[in-house]
Motif scaffolding. Structure first.
Motif, PDB file in Angstrom:
ATOM      1  N   GLN A  55       0.837  -1.205   0.000  1.00 20.11           N
ATOM      2  CA  GLN A  55       0.000   0.000   0.000  1.00 20.11           C
ATOM      3  C   GLN A  55       0.871   1.254   0.000  1.00 20.11           C
ATOM      4  O   GLN A  55       2.030   1.228   0.432  1.00 20.11           O
ATOM      5  N   GLY A  82     -10.741   2.601   3.228  1.00 25.15           N
ATOM      6  CA  GLY A  82      -9.291   2.633   3.057  1.00 25.15           C
ATOM      7  C   GLY A  82      -8.665   3.682   3.953  1.00 25.15           C
ATOM      8  O   GLY A  82      -8.421   4.807   3.529  1.00 25.15           O
ATOM      9  N   THR A  83      -8.389   3.312   5.203  1.00 23.56           N
ATOM     10  CA  THR A  83      -7.866   4.264   6.184  1.00 23.56           C
ATOM     11  C   THR A  83      -6.391   4.564   5.962  1.00 23.56           C
ATOM     12  O   THR A  83      -5.944   5.690   6.196  1.00 23.56           O
ATOM     13  N   GLY A  84      -5.629   3.550   5.518  1.00 23.98           N
ATOM     14  CA  GLY A  84      -4.187   3.732   5.442  1.00 23.98           C
ATOM     15  C   GLY A  84      -3.628   4.038   6.819  1.00 23.98           C
ATOM     16  O   GLY A  84      -3.976   3.378   7.806  1.00 23.98           O
ATOM     17  N   THR A  89      -8.096  10.481   6.745  1.00 22.49           N
ATOM     18  CA  THR A  89      -9.133  10.347   7.767  1.00 22.49           C
ATOM     19  C   THR A  89      -9.158  11.568   8.672  1.00 22.49           C
ATOM     20  O   THR A  89     -10.227  12.100   9.007  1.00 22.49           O
ATOM     21  N   THR A 101     -14.485   4.823   9.313  1.00 23.80           N
ATOM     22  CA  THR A 101     -13.467   4.466   8.339  1.00 23.80           C
ATOM     23  C   THR A 101     -13.137   2.982   8.469  1.00 23.80           C
ATOM     24  O   THR A 101     -13.131   2.434   9.576  1.00 23.80           O
ATOM     25  N   GLU A 103     -10.481  -0.187   7.329  1.00 28.94           N
ATOM     26  CA  GLU A 103      -9.190  -0.605   6.806  1.00 28.94           C
ATOM     27  C   GLU A 103      -9.114  -2.126   6.875  1.00 28.94           C
ATOM     28  O   GLU A 103      -9.362  -2.715   7.927  1.00 28.94           O
ATOM     29  N   ARG A 104      -8.761  -2.771   5.767  1.00 25.68           N
ATOM     30  CA  ARG A 104      -8.767  -4.240   5.748  1.00 25.68           C
ATOM     31  C   ARG A 104      -7.505  -4.854   6.331  1.00 25.68           C
ATOM     32  O   ARG A 104      -7.507  -6.027   6.702  1.00 25.68           O
ATOM     33  N   ALA A 109      -4.490  -0.582  10.331  1.00 29.15           N
ATOM     34  CA  ALA A 109      -5.559  -0.044  11.170  1.00 29.15           C
ATOM     35  C   ALA A 109      -5.033   0.298  12.564  1.00 29.15           C
ATOM     36  O   ALA A 109      -5.368   1.357  13.122  1.00 29.15           O
TER      37      ALA A 109
END
Length: 211
Positions: A55, A82-84, A89, A101, A103-104, A109
């Motif tokens: 990412q 998609g928080t990154g 955010t 938010t 995030e996967r 996260a």
């Protein structure tokens, strides 16, 4: 000279952003607090930064263009996919009433949650999981921002956007996209405008690309 937050503000302004609330949010959010320690030298350059797990962060001026398209006034309930590491955010949190938010990647996260806490950002609810299905129990949303690419807007996100709400998503296969702003109408999504061409990672999950 060492770049500063004002350099990011100038880059965002040069990208066509004139909303002073958004410019002030960029000014007030120290990006160095949202990048890996070994990337802090690039924190105030208008560039993506690798964050691991394949990412990268979204380029700050691109984040600003996407956020600007949402037309936030300060009262909105926003969903971010998609928080990154949390920089985008944090910008959303400064411009809206609250942000959910998703995030996967659990590691990202966790780091985002720590970054947001250090900066005192409290109006964010961070979930770990499959963002392609949204967060239906917190819907409807006034605005949705998707930071990953898919050829279509996932149906659950359309359903979770209130009538009149806006959604911004990179539309494409991943790697070459058109970032598009949509509005929810009684008959579904209506394309409002092309925000910019860009390159994004793929949206993965049940309603995106296979994980």
């Amino acid at each position: 000279m060492v770049p500063t937050g004002e350099d990011l503000v100038r880059a965002v302004r040069a990208a066509g952003i004139g909303d002073e609330r958004l410019l002030d949010a960029v000014r007030a959010t120290p990006r160095e607090g949202f990048v890996p320690p070994d990337a802090r030298a690039d924190a105030y350059h208008d560039v993506p930064v690798p964050i691991g797990h394949g990412q990268v962060t979204t380029q700050p001026s691109l984040s600003a263009m996407m956020i600007d398209s949402l037309g936030l006034g300060g009262t909105e309930h926003v969903l971010e996919i998609g928080t990154g590491l949390g920089f985008q955010t944090a910008l959303l949190a400064r411009l809206a009433a609250g942000v959910v938010t998703v995030e996967r990647v659990p590691d990202l996260a966790h780091r985002a949650r720590c970054n947001l806490a250090r900066q005192g950002v409290r109006n964010v609810e961070l979930r770990v999981g499959d963002g392609s299905g949204g967060v239906p129990e917190r819907a409807p949303y006034d605005a949705i921002l998707v930071s990953a690419a898919f050829p279509d807007v996932p149906a659950p996100l359309v359903e979770q956007l209130r009538l009149g709400g806006r959604l911004v998503q990179p539309i494409g296969p991943g790697g070459r996209e058109q970032v598009v702003c949509f509005a929810r109408t009684p008959t579904g999504l209506e394309r409002r405008r092309l925000v910019t061409p860009a390159s994004f990672v793929r949206l993965r999950g049940r309603y995106g690309f296979p994980t």
